[in-house]
Scaffold this active site. Sequence first.
Site, short mmCIF file in Angstrom:
data_model
loop_
_atom_site.label_atom_id
_atom_site.label_comp_id
_atom_site.label_asym_id
_atom_site.label_seq_id
_atom_site.Cartn_x
_atom_site.Cartn_y
_atom_site.Cartn_z
N SER A 98 0.84 -1.20 0.00
CA SER A 98 0.00 0.00 0.00
C SER A 98 0.88 1.25 0.00
O SER A 98 1.66 1.45 -0.92
CB SER A 98 -0.95 -0.05 1.19
OG SER A 98 -1.95 0.94 1.10
N ASP A 213 -9.59 -5.17 -4.52
CA ASP A 213 -9.08 -4.09 -3.67
C ASP A 213 -9.99 -2.85 -3.78
O ASP A 213 -10.17 -2.29 -4.86
CB ASP A 213 -7.65 -3.74 -4.10
CG ASP A 213 -6.92 -2.86 -3.10
OD1 ASP A 213 -7.59 -2.14 -2.33
OD2 ASP A 213 -5.68 -2.88 -3.09
N HIS A 241 -7.42 -5.67 -0.29
CA HIS A 241 -6.21 -4.84 -0.19
C HIS A 241 -5.05 -5.56 0.49
O HIS A 241 -3.94 -5.04 0.50
CB HIS A 241 -6.57 -3.57 0.58
CG HIS A 241 -5.53 -2.50 0.54
ND1 HIS A 241 -4.98 -2.02 -0.63
CD2 HIS A 241 -4.93 -1.79 1.54
CE1 HIS A 241 -4.10 -1.07 -0.36
NE2 HIS A 241 -4.04 -0.92 0.95
#
Length: 260
Positions: A98, A213, A241
């Site tokens: 991320s 995601d 995610h």
Amino acid sequence: MGYYITVEPGVRVYVQDLLPTGNRTILFIHGWPLSHQQYEYQYDVLPSYDVRCIGMDWRGFGKSDKPYTGYSLDRLADDIRAVIDALQLRNITLAGHSAGGALIVRYMARHQGHGVSKLVMIDAQSPGSVPQQAANAFIEQTLSDRPSLLAGLPNQFFFRHSTGPFADWFFQVGLQGAGWATAASMMTLRDQNVRNDLGTICVPTLIAHGIHDQVVPFANAQETHQLIKGSVLVPFQYSGHVPFLDERERFNQVLLQFIC
């Protein structure tokens, strides 16, 4: 083992170092707003394959010091360099999830990939910034009711059902961060991006991304794949995610195959 490394005067980051004698090394960079503990289910398995696993907490998160400043992409990338230099790491795999994916891209551009031979981008915040409306909502909730923000993240991050205790563990990992660090780093992700850095990457790169995601859409991974020459994109069909949690067994297998 765990220890602290000074990254600038008065600021130390926490590092967990599993199996220092391993013949391959992965340095894991966590995402916003978590800590190195998010990779628990990689630490459980990978050392048994003779892989040294190093997890560092960003400044402001986990067990690291929590200064009020220093949350730009450049400064956070410099913290990674300080850890790599302190541990004299060479020919490592650098993995980032991320926002941590954005950090490792900035590291590669800013420090010419020093010490890194392979890159793993996991649902990375790339190539663009966090959309302004979403970022502002995260910031506002951080500064008004951070526990509620953290409690709501499993619904956004996970695709597969998580038990109540598992969601609570995830919540507790996020709660270790400082509110000011959580807000400041999201401001950075809103106002900065790594699009112009991607063309500088010249090491083998794995892009692992959950197709469900909700935070960083799979289309971002496809665009990033086009911008990093020679990269490999591996979709995770049953992940949101966090494929390293949603599909931990397959993720670990893919990672091991890539670093061999």
